[in-house]
Design an enzyme around this catalytic site. Sequence first.
Site, PDB file in Angstrom:
ATOM      1  N   LYS A  84       0.809  -1.223   0.000  1.00  0.00           N
ATOM      2  CA  LYS A  84       0.000   0.000   0.000  1.00  0.00           C
ATOM      3  C   LYS A  84       0.841   1.271   0.000  1.00  0.00           C
ATOM      4  CE  LYS A  84      -1.104   0.155   4.938  1.00  0.00           C
ATOM      5  NZ  LYS A  84      -0.497   1.404   5.380  1.00  0.00           N
TER       6      LYS A  84
ATOM      7  N   ARG B 271      11.453  -8.819   2.257  1.00  0.00           N
ATOM      8  CA  ARG B 271      11.926  -7.449   2.489  1.00  0.00           C
ATOM      9  C   ARG B 271      12.898  -7.421   3.672  1.00  0.00           C
ATOM     10  NH1 ARG B 271       7.208  -3.379   3.599  1.00  0.00           N
ATOM     11  NH2 ARG B 271       7.374  -4.221   5.683  1.00  0.00           N
TER      12      ARG B 271
ATOM     13  N   ARG C  48       1.792  -8.384  13.825  1.00  0.00           N
ATOM     14  CA  ARG C  48       1.356  -7.176  13.111  1.00  0.00           C
ATOM     15  C   ARG C  48       0.111  -7.456  12.274  1.00  0.00           C
ATOM     16  NH1 ARG C  48       6.513  -5.462  10.307  1.00  0.00           N
ATOM     17  NH2 ARG C  48       7.922  -5.219  12.032  1.00  0.00           N
TER      18      ARG C  48
END
Length: 197
Positions: free
Chosen positions: A14, A128, A145
């Site tokens: 996003k 990542r 998360r």
Amino acid sequence: MTRLLIVGPQGSGKGTQGVRIAEAFGIPTVSTGDVFRGAVSAGTELGQQVKAIIEAGDLVPDELTSAVVRDRLSQQDAADGFLLDGYPRNVAQVMHLDEFLEGRDEELDAVIELDVPRDESIARISLRAAEQGRSDDTEEVIANRLAIYERETAPILDVYRTRGIVDRIDGIGSLDEITDRIIAALEARGLNRAAAA
């Protein structure tokens, strides 16, 4: 005037898509993380409050988060629209945003929901973390998360769905494919891209 919100779990892309869409529509991206960092580096009163909370390892409370975002949305560059990223992150903040926008006789035009399966989000965040050497992105941290997102943030989509402004976008594909899907959905709502300068 184009007022957008982009929502998706960590790893949904996003942040990247938000910047691309904001550029296409000629509006600023208002990311809570960036706004907080900006306020902290500018040393504003809000910034000093935020800095103390973050340094203590706590989440910035809803009231303060909303105050920082209201301040950012009141700046000149956001007068003709904006794309929100990271706010509102729960139903209480939706109410704060509604109140602020109603006070300006405005409302959100669309909410972009980036739909990415949980295992894909975890794979992207893990990749990542490996690429950036981030040891804090362990599988447990990532799962936590995502659980917070599912518990606190996902319910805001139900609120916006009742208003008929959520566009659910398949978040799997190349960056360009996903951007094209978002733009097509927004244009189908009658929202037009900025004319090329």
